[in-house]
Scaffold this active site. Structure first.
Site, PDB file in Angstrom:
ATOM      1  N   HIS A  31       0.807  -1.215   0.000  1.00 17.84           N
ATOM      2  CA  HIS A  31       0.000   0.000   0.000  1.00 17.84           C
ATOM      3  C   HIS A  31       0.844   1.270   0.000  1.00 17.84           C
ATOM      4  O   HIS A  31       0.404   2.313  -0.496  1.00 17.84           O
ATOM      5  CB  HIS A  31      -0.984  -0.036   1.167  1.00 17.84           C
ATOM      6  CG  HIS A  31      -1.990  -1.137   1.014  1.00 17.84           C
ATOM      7  ND1 HIS A  31      -2.533  -1.829   2.082  1.00 17.84           N
ATOM      8  CD2 HIS A  31      -2.545  -1.689  -0.102  1.00 17.84           C
ATOM      9  CE1 HIS A  31      -3.379  -2.753   1.613  1.00 17.84           C
ATOM     10  NE2 HIS A  31      -3.398  -2.678   0.300  1.00 17.84           N
ATOM     11  N   SER A  63      -6.711  -2.361  -0.832  1.00 15.05           N
ATOM     12  CA  SER A  63      -6.313  -1.515  -1.964  1.00 15.05           C
ATOM     13  C   SER A  63      -7.484  -0.755  -2.592  1.00 15.05           C
ATOM     14  O   SER A  63      -7.298   0.394  -3.019  1.00 15.05           O
ATOM     15  CB  SER A  63      -5.561  -2.340  -3.010  1.00 15.05           C
ATOM     16  OG  SER A  63      -6.282  -3.508  -3.363  1.00 15.05           O
ATOM     17  N   GLY A  84     -10.183 -11.485 -12.458  1.00 13.37           N
ATOM     18  CA  GLY A  84      -9.436 -10.259 -12.714  1.00 13.37           C
ATOM     19  C   GLY A  84      -8.320 -10.414 -13.719  1.00 13.37           C
ATOM     20  O   GLY A  84      -7.956  -9.448 -14.406  1.00 13.37           O
ATOM     21  N   ASP A 106      -2.603  -8.506  -7.431  1.00 15.97           N
ATOM     22  CA  ASP A 106      -2.093  -9.225  -6.253  1.00 15.97           C
ATOM     23  C   ASP A 106      -2.959 -10.451  -5.979  1.00 15.97           C
ATOM     24  O   ASP A 106      -3.740 -10.480  -5.037  1.00 15.97           O
ATOM     25  CB  ASP A 106      -1.966  -8.305  -5.034  1.00 15.97           C
ATOM     26  CG  ASP A 106      -3.285  -7.737  -4.567  1.00 15.97           C
ATOM     27  OD1 ASP A 106      -4.178  -7.580  -5.403  1.00 15.97           O
ATOM     28  OD2 ASP A 106      -3.414  -7.457  -3.361  1.00 15.97           O
TER      29      ASP A 106
END
Length: 278
Positions: free
Chosen positions: A19, A99, A143, A163
Site C-alpha cells: 500500500h 487496496s 481479474g 495481487d
C-alpha cells in the site's frame, strides 16, 4: 471456489509495503489533471475490521501497521502512509483499508476505478464498501481476464494492481503472463505485481520471465521480515513495478531501510532494484 480471504492478513508487513507503493503511484498519477483508470484485479473486501474473528485469529496486523501507528520519524512517505490509514480510524487503530479503499482516496471525479473479486462473500462486502460512486465499478469476474478487457483504456492513462492470492502455484506464472499480455496492448500503463516469498525459487522464475519478456523499465521492491526459509510460510513480500513514477525508486530507497528496522527481525532485509533498465 478457493478459500483465501485477506481478512486474516490485513495490515501485515506485506500490506504495508504494497500500500505504500500503491499510494505513491496513485499520488503521482493525480499530479496531472488528465483522467486515468485504476484496475485492481484481485480486490478482496476493500475494508477490514481488526477486531473481527479472522483478524484476531492471526493478529498479523500487530507486526505491521500497529508498529507504525505511533510513527514519529521524519520519512515523508511513511508519515503520509500512516496518515492515510488514520483517515479510516478515529483515535485508535480499528480498521485497515484494502487496496480498493486506498485507491478511492486518490481517484477523482474524472477517473475510473475497476475492481474484480471472485470470492462470493468478499464480493458482497466489496460492493457494499465501494457503493455510492458511479465512477467505481465492481465486477464478480476473474481479474486476470478482466484486465485484458480494459486495456487500452479510453483515458490512455492507467495503473494496474495485480495481487492474486497465489493459492494455486500457477498464479506466479499467470501473473507474469497476463501483465505481459496487457503490456503488449497498452505499453505506457503502470503495472504493479505484488508477490509473496514462500519459495525463493518461484520469485527468481518470475523475475527471469519478466526479464525475458522484452518489457523495459521494471523496478522491484521487497521487504523481508526474516531470512528466506522453506519451512515457515511467507518470510517476505515484494512489489514489481513496470513504468514506475520517476520518483518511486528514491522514495523506496529511503523507506525500506526504516521499514526493516521497525518491522523485521534481525535477519530481515530489503531489496530495491532496477530489474530492467528503461
Amino acid at each position: 471456489m478457493l478459500s483465501y480471504r485477506h481478512s486474516f492478513h490485513a495490515g501485515n508487513p506485506a500490506d504495508v509495503l504494497k500500500h505504500l507503493v500503491l499510494a505513491n503511484v496513485l499520488e503521482y498519477m493525480t499530479r496531472k489533471d488528465a483522467a486515468f483508470d485504476y484496475i485492481d484485479t484481485h480486490s478482496g473486501a476493500g475494508l477490514f475490521e481488526l477486531s473481527s474473528a479472522d483478524a484476531q485469529k492471526t493478529q498479523e496486523y500487530l507486526s505491521g501497521i500497529a508498529k507504525l501507528w505511533q510513527y514519529q520519524g521524519k520519512n515523508k512517505a511513511l508519515l503520509e502512509y500512516v496518515d492515510l490509514i488514520k483517515t479510516f480510524n478515529s483515535e485508535s487503530l480499528a480498521f485497515y483499508p484494502g487496496s480498493p479503499k486506498i485507491a478511492e482516496q486518490y481517484l477523482r471525479r474524472q477517473d475510473k476505478g475497476w475492481f474484480f473479486e471472485l470470492h462470493p462473500k468478499d464480493l458482497q462486502l466489496l460492493e457494499q464498501n465501494m457503493q455510492g460512486k458511479k465512477s467505481l465499478r465492481v465486477r464478480g469476474e476473474d481479474g486476470f481476464k478482466g484486465l485484458l478487457g480494459l486495456v487500452p483504456p479510453a483515458s490512455r492513462r492507467a495503473c494496474v494492481l495485480m495481487d492474486p492470492p497465489y493459492e494455486i502455484k500457477t498464479d506466479y506464472e499467470q501473473a507474469v503472463t497476463m501483465i505481459t499480455k496487457a503490456h503488449k496492448r497498452f505499453s505506457s500503463g503502470t503495472y504493479m505485481i505484488w508477490y509473496p516469498v514462500v519459495s525463493r525459487q518461484r520469485i527468481d522464475a518470475m523475475e527471469q520471465s519478466l526479464k525475458n519478456s522484452g518489457i523495459r523499465n521494471i523496478q522491484l521492491f521487497e521487504l523481508a521480515t526474516e531470512q528466506d526459509t522453506e519451512q515457515h510460510g511467507m518470510t517476505a513480500s515484494g512489489m514489481i513495478v513496470i513504468n514506475p513514477p520517476w520518483t518511486l525508486k528514491n522514495t523506496m530507497d529511503e523507506v525500506l531501510p526504516e521499514l526493516v528496522e521497525i518491522l523485521a527481525q534481525e535477519s530481515g532485509f530489503y531489496r530495491s532494484e532496477q530489474l530492467v533498465a528503461e
